[in-house]
Design a protein around this motif. Structure first.
Motif, PDB file in Angstrom:
ATOM      1  N   GLU A   1      -7.438   7.355  10.639  1.00  0.00           N
ATOM      2  CA  GLU A   1      -7.932   7.336   9.147  1.00  0.00           C
ATOM      3  C   GLU A   1      -7.527   8.273   8.397  1.00  0.00           C
ATOM      4  O   GLU A   1      -7.713   9.457   8.362  1.00  0.00           O
ATOM      5  CB  GLU A   1      -9.457   7.476   9.322  1.00  0.00           C
ATOM      6  N   ALA A   2      -6.624   7.659   7.294  1.00  0.00           N
ATOM      7  CA  ALA A   2      -6.034   8.527   6.285  1.00  0.00           C
ATOM      8  C   ALA A   2      -5.293   7.827   5.248  1.00  0.00           C
ATOM      9  O   ALA A   2      -5.580   6.351   5.202  1.00  0.00           O
ATOM     10  CB  ALA A   2      -4.802   9.244   7.054  1.00  0.00           C
ATOM     11  N   ASP A   3      -4.739   8.321   4.322  1.00  0.00           N
ATOM     12  CA  ASP A   3      -4.075   7.547   3.135  1.00  0.00           C
ATOM     13  C   ASP A   3      -2.440   7.267   3.614  1.00  0.00           C
ATOM     14  O   ASP A   3      -2.027   8.480   4.038  1.00  0.00           O
ATOM     15  CB  ASP A   3      -4.206   8.131   2.004  1.00  0.00           C
ATOM     16  N   TYR A   4      -1.951   6.304   3.416  1.00  0.00           N
ATOM     17  CA  TYR A   4      -0.577   5.781   3.721  1.00  0.00           C
ATOM     18  C   TYR A   4       0.264   5.692   2.274  1.00  0.00           C
ATOM     19  O   TYR A   4      -0.400   4.882   1.698  1.00  0.00           O
ATOM     20  CB  TYR A   4      -0.424   5.021   4.790  1.00  0.00           C
ATOM     21  N   TYR A   5       1.194   6.263   2.234  1.00  0.00           N
ATOM     22  CA  TYR A   5       2.132   6.272   1.198  1.00  0.00           C
ATOM     23  C   TYR A   5       3.553   5.820   1.381  1.00  0.00           C
ATOM     24  O   TYR A   5       4.076   6.372   2.268  1.00  0.00           O
ATOM     25  CB  TYR A   5       2.257   7.345   0.340  1.00  0.00           C
ATOM     26  N   CYS A   6       4.069   4.551   0.683  1.00  0.00           N
ATOM     27  CA  CYS A   6       5.613   4.271   0.882  1.00  0.00           C
ATOM     28  C   CYS A   6       6.223   5.079  -0.198  1.00  0.00           C
ATOM     29  O   CYS A   6       5.653   5.327  -1.110  1.00  0.00           O
ATOM     30  CB  CYS A   6       5.779   2.856   0.776  1.00  0.00           C
ATOM     31  N   GLY A   7       7.504   5.364   0.066  1.00  0.00           N
ATOM     32  CA  GLY A   7       8.146   6.160  -1.051  1.00  0.00           C
ATOM     33  C   GLY A   7       9.798   5.781  -0.944  1.00  0.00           C
ATOM     34  O   GLY A   7      10.137   5.440   0.325  1.00  0.00           O
ATOM     35  N   THR A   8      10.411   5.977  -1.812  1.00  0.00           N
ATOM     36  CA  THR A   8      12.009   5.565  -1.835  1.00  0.00           C
ATOM     37  C   THR A   8      12.380   6.398  -2.970  1.00  0.00           C
ATOM     38  O   THR A   8      12.069   6.965  -3.849  1.00  0.00           O
ATOM     39  CB  THR A   8      12.267   4.312  -1.657  1.00  0.00           C
ATOM     40  N   TRP A   9      13.639   6.097  -3.178  1.00  0.00           N
ATOM     41  CA  TRP A   9      14.568   6.465  -4.249  1.00  0.00           C
ATOM     42  C   TRP A   9      14.742   5.308  -5.112  1.00  0.00           C
ATOM     43  O   TRP A   9      15.004   4.218  -4.682  1.00  0.00           O
ATOM     44  CB  TRP A   9      15.823   7.283  -4.232  1.00  0.00           C
ATOM     45  N   ASP A  10      14.551   5.486  -6.544  1.00  0.00           N
ATOM     46  CA  ASP A  10      14.913   4.259  -7.455  1.00  0.00           C
ATOM     47  C   ASP A  10      16.296   4.667  -8.310  1.00  0.00           C
ATOM     48  O   ASP A  10      16.288   5.810  -8.990  1.00  0.00           O
ATOM     49  CB  ASP A  10      13.889   4.113  -8.546  1.00  0.00           C
ATOM     50  N   SER A  11      17.278   3.980  -7.833  1.00  0.00           N
ATOM     51  CA  SER A  11      18.621   4.093  -8.378  1.00  0.00           C
ATOM     52  C   SER A  11      18.830   3.995  -9.825  1.00  0.00           C
ATOM     53  O   SER A  11      19.660   4.543 -10.498  1.00  0.00           O
ATOM     54  CB  SER A  11      19.836   3.322  -7.763  1.00  0.00           C
ATOM     55  N   SER A  12      17.865   2.893 -10.382  1.00  0.00           N
ATOM     56  CA  SER A  12      17.769   2.778 -11.973  1.00  0.00           C
ATOM     57  C   SER A  12      17.364   3.779 -12.774  1.00  0.00           C
ATOM     58  O   SER A  12      17.810   4.274 -13.760  1.00  0.00           O
ATOM     59  CB  SER A  12      17.311   1.437 -12.269  1.00  0.00           C
ATOM     60  N   LEU A  13      16.352   4.269 -12.193  1.00  0.00           N
ATOM     61  CA  LEU A  13      15.390   5.384 -12.795  1.00  0.00           C
ATOM     62  C   LEU A  13      15.902   6.849 -12.509  1.00  0.00           C
ATOM     63  O   LEU A  13      15.665   7.752 -13.216  1.00  0.00           O
ATOM     64  CB  LEU A  13      13.999   5.353 -12.305  1.00  0.00           C
ATOM     65  N   SER A  14      16.903   7.053 -11.510  1.00  0.00           N
ATOM     66  CA  SER A  14      17.184   8.186 -10.903  1.00  0.00           C
ATOM     67  C   SER A  14      15.886   9.084 -10.800  1.00  0.00           C
ATOM     68  O   SER A  14      15.813  10.208 -11.147  1.00  0.00           O
ATOM     69  CB  SER A  14      18.133   8.864 -11.835  1.00  0.00           C
ATOM     70  N   ALA A  15      14.989   8.561 -10.023  1.00  0.00           N
ATOM     71  CA  ALA A  15      13.590   9.075  -9.642  1.00  0.00           C
ATOM     72  C   ALA A  15      13.213   8.761  -8.180  1.00  0.00           C
ATOM     73  O   ALA A  15      13.547   7.663  -7.865  1.00  0.00           O
ATOM     74  CB  ALA A  15      12.962   8.866 -10.873  1.00  0.00           C
ATOM     75  N   GLY A  16      12.339   9.566  -7.744  1.00  0.00           N
ATOM     76  CA  GLY A  16      11.673   9.348  -6.701  1.00  0.00           C
ATOM     77  C   GLY A  16      10.435   8.389  -6.960  1.00  0.00           C
ATOM     78  O   GLY A  16      10.002   8.523  -8.260  1.00  0.00           O
ATOM     79  N   VAL A  17      10.132   7.582  -6.242  1.00  0.00           N
ATOM     80  CA  VAL A  17       8.976   6.753  -6.359  1.00  0.00           C
ATOM     81  C   VAL A  17       7.982   6.523  -5.209  1.00  0.00           C
ATOM     82  O   VAL A  17       8.657   6.356  -4.143  1.00  0.00           O
ATOM     83  CB  VAL A  17       9.230   5.023  -7.030  1.00  0.00           C
ATOM     84  N   PHE A  18       6.716   6.436  -5.535  1.00  0.00           N
ATOM     85  CA  PHE A  18       5.862   6.061  -4.460  1.00  0.00           C
ATOM     86  C   PHE A  18       5.121   4.766  -4.638  1.00  0.00           C
ATOM     87  O   PHE A  18       4.799   4.317  -5.918  1.00  0.00           O
ATOM     88  CB  PHE A  18       4.941   7.362  -4.376  1.00  0.00           C
ATOM     89  N   GLY A  19       4.481   4.459  -3.743  1.00  0.00           N
ATOM     90  CA  GLY A  19       3.454   3.395  -3.839  1.00  0.00           C
ATOM     91  C   GLY A  19       2.144   4.204  -4.301  1.00  0.00           C
ATOM     92  O   GLY A  19       2.057   5.339  -4.000  1.00  0.00           O
ATOM     93  N   GLY A  20       1.095   3.246  -4.511  1.00  0.00           N
ATOM     94  CA  GLY A  20      -0.101   3.867  -5.012  1.00  0.00           C
ATOM     95  C   GLY A  20      -1.026   4.407  -3.775  1.00  0.00           C
ATOM     96  O   GLY A  20      -2.048   4.899  -3.979  1.00  0.00           O
ATOM     97  N   GLY A  21      -0.610   4.166  -2.506  1.00  0.00           N
ATOM     98  CA  GLY A  21      -1.213   4.692  -1.446  1.00  0.00           C
ATOM     99  C   GLY A  21      -2.315   3.524  -0.880  1.00  0.00           C
ATOM    100  O   GLY A  21      -2.898   2.691  -1.556  1.00  0.00           O
ATOM    101  N   THR A  22      -2.470   3.517   0.443  1.00  0.00           N
ATOM    102  CA  THR A  22      -3.472   2.766   1.149  1.00  0.00           C
ATOM    103  C   THR A  22      -4.295   3.293   1.977  1.00  0.00           C
ATOM    104  O   THR A  22      -3.820   4.261   2.915  1.00  0.00           O
ATOM    105  CB  THR A  22      -2.455   1.656   1.969  1.00  0.00           C
ATOM    106  N   LYS A  23      -5.498   3.309   1.681  1.00  0.00           N
ATOM    107  CA  LYS A  23      -6.663   4.112   2.579  1.00  0.00           C
ATOM    108  C   LYS A  23      -6.941   3.153   3.799  1.00  0.00           C
ATOM    109  O   LYS A  23      -7.287   1.860   3.691  1.00  0.00           O
ATOM    110  CB  LYS A  23      -8.019   4.012   1.901  1.00  0.00           C
ATOM    111  N   LEU A  24      -6.309   3.660   5.153  1.00  0.00           N
ATOM    112  CA  LEU A  24      -6.602   3.017   6.272  1.00  0.00           C
ATOM    113  C   LEU A  24      -8.404   3.376   6.947  1.00  0.00           C
ATOM    114  O   LEU A  24      -8.536   4.658   6.986  1.00  0.00           O
ATOM    115  CB  LEU A  24      -5.690   3.384   7.466  1.00  0.00           C
ATOM    116  N   THR A  25      -8.854   2.463   7.053  1.00  0.00           N
ATOM    117  CA  THR A  25     -10.323   2.730   7.680  1.00  0.00           C
ATOM    118  C   THR A  25     -10.385   1.990   9.044  1.00  0.00           C
ATOM    119  O   THR A  25      -9.999   0.748   9.096  1.00  0.00           O
ATOM    120  CB  THR A  25     -11.493   2.005   6.702  1.00  0.00           C
TER     121      THR A  25
END
Lengths: 122, 110
Positions: free
Chosen positions: B84-108
């Motif tokens: 039970e935790a929050d899970y986040y996906c992330g990657t690099w956005d080559s157009s933004l030249s920025a790191g990006v994350f998902g909003g997070g998913t709470k697992l119950t």
């Protein structure tokens, strides 16, 4: 062991400034790119900034561009984030994170500090 | 609004399997590797999956990752209450030249 420890957070008024530090140990700091990531209270992760090993490549999130400045001192194994013109929406826990490069990709945030809370409020 | 889209929450019973989706675009997931992070309340995020499907040392093989096109998926089998935790996906956005994350998913884990 790899360790990252942020410091310098605190309460600051809107429009004020603050400088965060991230002291590192347990690895060769000068060979790793570094990042700052923040998390507003009860919210998700937001990437803030990236700095390459010798500071020749730097990126910022649009939300902080022109107000925040990332820097590093490889001799002191430390990363910094100078935050100016702070706004209420900058209130967050700020994490420093090491960026690991695998054989396939970089930008893998493999070690994180415990975070430093910045509160912007009047 | 996060650049990557995750479901806010997922739940499943102990011992079961759950998947968490992460949707992006051609400038991020479509051309870059995906990472997954696990975060327990009051603690820093921890790297769970890198390069779409690789596990760092110490991460059990109950955790897996995959990517197809502009979407990625985190799978967790043999669910435990300790997952039970929050899970986040992330990657690099080559157009933004920025790191990006998902909003997070709470697992119950029910």
């Amino acid at each position: 062991d790899v360790q990252l420890a942020e410091s310098g957070g605190g309460l600051v008024q809107p429009g004020g400034s603050l400088r965060l530090s991230c002291a590192t140990s347990g690895f060769t700091f000068s060979t790793y790119d570094m990042n700052w990531v923040r998390q507003a209270p009860g919210k998700g992760l937001e990437w803030v900034s990236y700095i390459s090993t010798f500071s020749n490549t730097i990126y910022y999130a649009d939300s902080v561009k022109g107000r925040f400045t990332v820097s590093r001192d490889n001799a002191k194994n430390s990363l910094y984030l100078q935050m100016n013109s702070l706004r209420d929406e900058d209130t967050a826990i700020y994490y420093c994170a090491r960026a690991y490069c695998s054989s396939s990709s970089c930008h893998i945030l493999d070690y994180w500090g415990q975070g430093s809370l910045v509160t912007v409020s009047s | 609004q996060s650049v990557l889209t995750q479901p806010p929450s997922v739940s499943a019973a102990p011992g079961q399997k759950v998947t968490i989706s992460c949707s992006g675009s051609s400038s991020n997931i479509g051309i870059n590797y995906v990472y997954w992070y696990q975060q327990f309340p009051g603690t820093a995020p921890k790297l769970l999956i890198y390069d779409n499907n690789k596990r760092p040392s110490g991460i059990p093989d109950r955790f897996s990752g995959s990517k197809s096109g502009t979407s990625a998926t985190l799978g967790i089998t043999g669910l435990q209450t300790g997952d039970e935790a929050d899970y986040y996906c992330g990657t690099w956005d080559s157009s933004l030249s920025a790191g990006v994350f998902g909003g997070g998913t709470k697992l119950t884990v029910l």
